[in-house]
Design a protein around this motif. Structure first.
Motif, short mmCIF file in Angstrom:
data_model
loop_
_atom_site.label_atom_id
_atom_site.label_comp_id
_atom_site.label_asym_id
_atom_site.label_seq_id
_atom_site.Cartn_x
_atom_site.Cartn_y
_atom_site.Cartn_z
N PRO A 245 0.80 -1.23 0.00
CA PRO A 245 0.00 0.00 0.00
C PRO A 245 0.84 1.28 0.00
CG PRO A 245 -0.34 -1.28 2.02
CD PRO A 245 0.48 -2.12 1.12
N VAL A 246 1.89 1.33 0.80
CA VAL A 246 2.70 2.55 0.80
C VAL A 246 3.41 2.69 -0.54
CG1 VAL A 246 4.55 3.78 1.93
CG2 VAL A 246 3.02 2.39 3.28
N VAL A 249 1.10 4.28 -3.06
CA VAL A 249 0.98 5.73 -2.95
C VAL A 249 2.20 6.41 -3.56
CG1 VAL A 249 0.84 7.64 -1.32
CG2 VAL A 249 -0.45 5.56 -0.88
N LEU A 250 3.36 5.87 -3.25
CA LEU A 250 4.58 6.48 -3.75
C LEU A 250 4.72 6.32 -5.25
CD1 LEU A 250 7.02 5.55 -0.94
CD2 LEU A 250 6.34 7.81 -1.66
N LEU A 253 2.71 8.82 -6.85
CA LEU A 253 3.32 10.13 -6.65
C LEU A 253 4.53 10.34 -7.55
CD1 LEU A 253 4.15 12.69 -5.09
CD2 LEU A 253 5.07 11.21 -3.35
N GLU A 254 5.41 9.35 -7.57
CA GLU A 254 6.70 9.55 -8.22
C GLU A 254 6.63 9.29 -9.71
OE1 GLU A 254 9.67 6.87 -6.79
OE2 GLU A 254 11.27 7.81 -7.93
N SER A 262 -1.18 17.82 -2.24
CA SER A 262 -1.02 17.04 -1.00
C SER A 262 -2.38 16.61 -0.46
CB SER A 262 -0.23 17.82 0.03
OG SER A 262 -0.90 19.01 0.35
N MET A 265 -3.08 13.09 -1.59
CA MET A 265 -2.30 12.03 -0.94
C MET A 265 -3.16 11.28 0.07
SD MET A 265 1.48 12.70 0.38
CE MET A 265 2.68 11.42 0.53
N TRP A 266 -3.93 12.02 0.80
CA TRP A 266 -4.77 11.47 1.84
C TRP A 266 -5.79 10.49 1.25
CZ3 TRP A 266 -5.06 9.82 6.15
CH2 TRP A 266 -6.04 10.02 7.09
N PHE A 269 -4.04 7.40 -0.24
CA PHE A 269 -3.64 6.56 0.89
C PHE A 269 -4.81 5.70 1.36
CE2 PHE A 269 -2.38 6.73 5.55
CZ PHE A 269 -1.43 5.76 5.41
N PHE A 270 -5.97 6.31 1.46
CA PHE A 270 -7.18 5.60 1.87
C PHE A 270 -7.48 4.47 0.91
CE2 PHE A 270 -11.86 5.33 1.34
CZ PHE A 270 -12.18 4.82 2.58
N SER A 272 -5.46 2.87 -1.06
CA SER A 272 -4.48 1.80 -0.92
C SER A 272 -4.76 0.96 0.31
CB SER A 272 -3.07 2.39 -0.80
OG SER A 272 -2.74 3.09 -1.94
N ALA A 273 -5.17 1.62 1.38
CA ALA A 273 -5.46 0.87 2.60
C ALA A 273 -6.62 -0.08 2.38
CB ALA A 273 -5.76 1.84 3.75
N VAL A 520 12.30 6.08 -4.86
CA VAL A 520 11.69 5.87 -3.55
C VAL A 520 10.58 4.83 -3.63
CG1 VAL A 520 10.59 7.01 -1.62
CG2 VAL A 520 12.26 8.23 -2.96
N VAL A 524 10.45 1.18 -1.67
CA VAL A 524 9.41 0.81 -0.72
C VAL A 524 8.69 -0.45 -1.20
CG1 VAL A 524 7.23 1.56 0.29
CG2 VAL A 524 9.13 3.14 0.12
N MET B 540 -2.72 2.30 9.17
CA MET B 540 -3.42 3.16 8.22
C MET B 540 -4.83 3.45 8.69
SD MET B 540 -2.60 1.84 4.43
CE MET B 540 -1.25 2.47 3.45
N LEU B 544 -6.26 7.12 9.61
CA LEU B 544 -7.37 7.70 8.86
C LEU B 544 -8.42 8.25 9.80
CD1 LEU B 544 -7.86 5.07 6.05
CD2 LEU B 544 -7.83 7.50 5.64
#
Lengths: 777, 777
Positions: A245-246, A249-250, A253-254, A262, A265-266, A269-270, A272-273, A520, A524, B540, B544
């Motif tokens: 999951p992390v 997100v990356l 992003l990358e 930003s 991102m939140w 992240f959700f 992915s979780a 990155v 990860v 996570m 959240l």
């Protein structure tokens, strides 16, 4: 007077497109898509900003805004669940097909190797054929990994068909066939594409073509909303593919997004979780054996927690060498695939779908012959002493998917090291290459043979008309030479506590770094799939070296492929020559076509026919008779207006804008992944051509402007950072009305009680110019 | 004619600053800094763009460019090594001081608890006093965590003194005293500040004040270069504090930087990797016992690999409850600290340094009394049965730092659960709270007492004049209520395989999420410090919930504190009311002061004296007599010109710009962390005031412009995304010279052979306007 204006406009037709080399236009059509989608245009990332649209928005109440926010999060949840389930389904199907295939082959070769060979070849061929057939006949945009196209979409370039429902279906079933059929490709790239498709379909409220659409969920009109959803989908795809999951997100992003906010991102992240939870639940459910061969295998998690925990400084040298090898082989891989794909597009794929299908079938045959035949030629080794190495089962019991495969061996206590990695599913092969406490399992000769053959197969398979990811092949290639280096280290530094499996892992990281040039996010992802944080600094070191070496030779795999496909990605930095060029010079060969505020319908049609521009300035007379640029009108909006005919008027004078509410705002929303209307499709009568149209309610009244002598590098930054599509180059201003500084933007809200922050589409703005135009009437 | 122009300029003096509430001005001076740095201005993030500077740049060769690139990476390396060593030094010192303190206290209380109590109090008091003395007398900017200030710096607001060499020294030694002295604060925030200081000092080529400067390394003139270095420094700080290299990169990305470029990610990543290697090597070196008490403790790594591996769905409810508690307590923490800090700034800290020192000493006394006294009042518990729980040493042997502390117990086989967490270093306390397989170690009563007392202490300690981080206190508070919930879960769901330590970890994550409102970076940091990836989805989930709950009440800790300190951060989204406002309205109370191209020195001085603006438009007559805005001149550049006097001329006519090479370009570079010159410091004779100055070579010829009726929200996006400081609001243009689209920016470089991409500072640009001005002479 008006037609005078227009005559000038037509005479001074801007010729931007004609300046481009015609091959550029041609290249865009090389995208493997049906011919009706030729020469597709890039998406407009500017929010719809015309008066009529804002009026429609303003009528929506507060309730609508809450509904919008709730829906945004609900969609993130659904994207997570959908992508997670798609990943589970693909993995389940692939594992079961592969399981049946190997089970059948192994039981038959007890009697006859030749019959087994035939069954193996036919099984593979059948699966691969199903995949290529689905893709070529049904969903041509589902071929390849899809990541370059998604990257292009998020950068502002729309490849037609890339986010359709049929592409989603083609991608899911095509992946099952191509991966299950044992080709040298992976299912991770396609999963990213799958996630993006799910997100995009949600964003446009389902697929209209298959009547799966509902107007209740069609609230995401702006391209930014849709782009945000697709970003979530990409992250979900990576999270599902690697259970990382992390890392997801990356990655989003990358590697994928061009304009990151930003706040997003939140939400990413959700999503992915949610994927992580869905995948985990599904795998728990499968533990009870309800999923056939899908059990221990499937999702790529190579737990190397039993491996090397520590490293000494002497080992840094061989690790650096792995990095260099990774950079070299990765750059070579990018170059070779570029050549082959380019050749294939130029000669082979022009000949139609039959050639594409034939090509894939031949590659499948070759792959099957090599993966079955080469282990046959290899001599078996004796199993390691079971007392010296406890916990190792050698050879593996029949019907299981372990290490130490007994294949064409004279004795029962022998194993075939080449078959262990070649005649196995890729997931198991990687697990075996990463395995710890299995010193001397592989001979250097087997690894070299495997490396050469698999590398060649991966290069040849890349770019064929099946869904194909490069992650797993990359890990296979990298871990092979990594393990080779590890064997050398074991040999030379005898005293050190070295694990060959750790070197295989570093090799995998180095090849991916050398080919894809991620930093990155890749780091990860590697940590998450191996579930081992202690190797993080080593993975970082290897990635640093391999990326640096690779960057010396060429660009990353996705950039190269995007370029080849004619997807013009704007890089994040302006080119050097732009610093020596002004905005005026960059646009000096253009002739600007502009419209007056009220324009004859016939004139619009002839302008739209005479050039291909996507935006036109609208110029009007001010109160003192001077000309004033009052805004930008988009070609697509003009086409909507011409088609609806609702706003045509008899008088050549401006209309009363307060009456403009006849348009359904969603008319202006361009459908995702389609070319949109063409001027040729619109039919107008002679009488209609004589009518007038007032453009004021439909134009974007304040496009971004730059003075003529601003350096192109500065213009580039403006364009790139804000994700624009049109910038007006204007003469140097005669005076400054005001200066805006940080202080002006930090004023407390005075009598503005509202504190919630919204998307720019959902709130009405006042525009004094338009108001003053209104007041003129 | 010229003086006419100027008279107009002065008469129409822009009054931006006067519009701001005067309290805003006042608040900025409340920053605890020497009085000479009052009312400091924000940094200028626009690259120096005047003609003279570009001329100087153009003279530099290719060699200089390579040198620049090499230096950039070398600096990243040095930042990594420096921050890593600083972190090791701080940890080593803190662990040793704490070690000696507890060793001495424990050996004395064998004889007398009262004497032990006194020794403990005095030891703490001495350390805390040294810290507050250093900070108040020597480095006032070193107080607090420094993260809000660094965030402000990277957003474009310079807090004076925040990045000086003395601040670095104060931060390092102050942290040792305050953390070693047992206050309820951590060393992690200060480490981020330390990293940023090291980076900034490198960027400006050392500290001029202490003669540590070298011109060879002073090549980073643009603010962007320096900002990039400070970003690397922040990431290095986090990487060093938590041994979390990926977390460091993400922290810099999510929490600190305002303008992120993906190229920078690569360099930040490198810096973090270097830190990881440095810290690891130092710790390996210490393993042999050369570092005194610094061994197992020190760096916060709480390995919970022995803990819970799996979780069931019934556990999701208590975990969600932890999230809610974290959100509530975190928001409360932010609110309380905001009130107390604001009160302290208004009343207490105005009274001078003595009050500050006294305040900290009283807090130290109270902390010592509570942490020693409360465990004394607590009854001891019997040790767990050693056969039931193997591996637990209870009570811990004297002289070690383990779990189950025997403190004021009647029997030898008893332990004091409150002393285990309260009378211990914070690192050990957290390790004990996270510990697995230690069911029923703590009574609910002890945990509640600890929670209430420590929460109060943390609130009171926050904002005192010592370096203070909020990470470790946050983890302490969170893990306490997390463990409480865990105990309840163990009690109610008897059958589940539940570990209290896992709940403590989730509690820690929830409190940090509820207070700091970070998401991805916090998640990765938690995973890296506990070295356990399996709990990622749970962390996570908890984050959240806690962030969502916290966001309902107030802003994050750093934002609140930045606001309190008068650091005006530009948020990433425009406020809602901006959509209903145009650029003209936003600047309608302003009167623009502009300069003509050639201006009398005396007039410059009077304009600079009469207002505080930082930038002035320069207006000139075009060839046809119409006025033209030719650029923006910065106040700081005018001051440089007035001070040097080199460019003064007798004639009121434009000079020959080809002769402009007299200025050393670095004159225009504003020193980091200082207020810069003031007009009052410049002394000019009467004769000099009568001379003229041609501004053309020194102005920025193409600042960004917006038309008057663009909505302020669009202006905000432009301002924020490009990190600007001045935008000109200009009248609506009369015509469009050209349109720039994606195609214009993707043209292949034609005869531009150079392919390397450089920073915008290092290459010469041509500006036709200036050239045409030259040709007029």
């Amino acid at each position: 007077m008006l037609s005078n204006h227009l005559q000038n406009g037509i005479e001074t037709a801007r010729l931007v497109w004609s300046r481009l080399p015609s091959s550029e236009e041609g290249e865009r059509t090389e995208i493997e898509l049906p011919s009706h989608s030729r020469g597709a245009e890039s998406l407009d990332y500017e929010v719809i900003e015309n008066y009529a649209y804002r009026e429609a928005q303003a009528q929506r109440g507060k309730l609508w805004v809450s509904y919008y926010v709730v829906l945004k999060w609900l969609f993130s949840l659904i994207i997570g669940i959908g992508t997670g389930l798609a990943a589970v389904f693909i993995n389940l199907a692939v594992e079961n097909f592969s399981g049946w295939k190997y089970a059948a082959t192994f039981s038959i070769i007890q009697h006859s190797y030749f019959v087994g060979f035939l069954v193996y070849i036919l099984f593979n061929l059948g699966l691969v054929f199903s995949s290529v057939y689905i893709v070529t006949k049904f969903a041509p945009a589902a071929a390849g990994s899809g990541i370059p196209e998604i990257k292009g979409y998020l950068n502002g370039v729309d490849t037609p068909g890339i986010l359709l429902f049929r592409t989603l279906i083609g991608k899911v079933f095509g992946s099952i066939g191509s991966v299950g059929g044992g080709l040298a490709l992976g299912k991770e790239g396609p999963l990213v594409h799958t996630g993006a498709c799910i997100a995009s379909l949600l964003g446009q409220g389902g697929s209209k073509r298959y009547h799966l659409s509902s107007k209740w969920v069609r609230v995401f009109e702006s391209d930014r909303d849709r782009r945000d959803l697709v970003t979530c989908g990409c992250a979900a795809g990576v999270a599902a593919a690697f259970r990382a999951p992390v890392g997801g997100v990356l990655f989003a992003l990358e590697e994928v997004t061009s304009w990151w906010r930003s706040q997003l991102m939140w939400r990413v992240f959700f999503t992915s979780a949610v994927v992580a939870v869905v995948v985990r639940s599904a795998m728990n459910w499968c533990k009870s054996g309800k999923c056939g061969h899908f059990g221990s295998g499937g999702f790529i998690i190579w737990d190397i927690s039993g491996g090397q925990e520590d490293y000494s400084f002497q080992e840094l040298l061989p690790m650096a060498i792995i990095g260099v090898i990774g950079g070299l082989l990765g750059a070579l891989f990018n170059q070779l695939t570029l050549f082959i794909t380019s050749w294939r597009r130029k000669y082979l794929h022009k000949k139609g779908n039959r050639i594409k299908i034939l090509e894939v079938c031949i590659i499948s045959l070759v792959t099957s012959v090599i993966s079955f035949g080469l282990p046959l030629l290899r001599r078996c080794s004796a199993c390691p002493d079971s007392e010296m190495s406890p916990g190792i089962e050698c050879p593996r019991p029949p019907g299981t998917d372990g290490n130490f495969v007994n294949f064409y061996c004279a004795k029962d206590s022998e194993y075939n090291d080449l078959a262990t990695i070649f005649f196995n599913t890729q997931d198991d092969a990687i697990r075996n290459l990463f395995s710890a406490k299995t010193f001397h399992e592989y001979s250097a000769q087997s690894l070299v043979i495997f490396l050469v053959m698999f590398y060649s197969l991966a290069v040849v398979t890349f770019g064929t008309a099946v869904p194909a990811g490069q992650f797993v092949p990359g890990i296979m290639i990298g871990s092979t030479y990594g393990r080779l280096v590890g064997m050398l280290v074991v040999k030379f530094y005898r005293k050190l506590n070295v694990e060959e499996g750790t070197y295989a892992l570093l090799g995998a990281a180095s090849f991916l770094g050398g080919s894809m040039r991620m930093t990155v996010s890749l780091c990860v992802i590697m940590v998450e799939i191996t579930n081992n944080l202690k190797l993080l600094p080593l993975i970082m070191l290897v990635l640093l070296i391999s990326k640096a070496v690779g960057d010396f030779f060429n660009k990353g795999l996705y950039e190269e492929q995007a370029q080849l496909r004619g997807i013009p990605l704007l890089e994040s930095r302006p080119k050097l020559y732009m610093r020596n060029m002004t905005a005026k010079e960059a646009s000096k060969n253009q002739k600007v076509v502009s419209f007056p505020r009220v324009v004859k319908v016939g004139n619009i049609v002839s302008v739209l026919r005479s050039n291909k521009h996507n935006g036109y300035p609208v110029v009007d007379q001010g109160q003192n008779g001077e000309t004033l640029v009052i805004g930008l009108i988009l070609r697509s909006h003009l086409l909507v207006l011409l088609q609806s005919k609702m706003d045509f008027q008899n008088s050549p004078f401006p209309c009363d804008m307060r009456g403009i509410n006849r348009h359904n705002f969603s008319d202006f929303v361009k459908p995702v992944s389609s070319k949109g209307m063409s001027i040729e499709e619109i039919h107008l009568t002679e009488d209609e051509l004589e009518l007038y149209l007032d453009l004021a309610p439909f134009l974007n009244p304040s496009p971004y402007i730059v003075p003529e002598d601003m350096s192109l590098a500065k213009v580039y930054n403006l364009f790139r950072q804000l994700g624009l599509r049109h910038i007006f180059v204007v003469p140097r201003p005669s005076r400054v009305i005001g200066l805006i500084t940080r202080k002006d933007l930090l004023l407390e809200e005075r009598d503005h009680s509202a504190t919630t922050e919204l998307q720019s589409t959902s709130v009405r703005s006042q525009h004094p110019l338009l108001d003053s135009l209104l007041n003129q009437e």
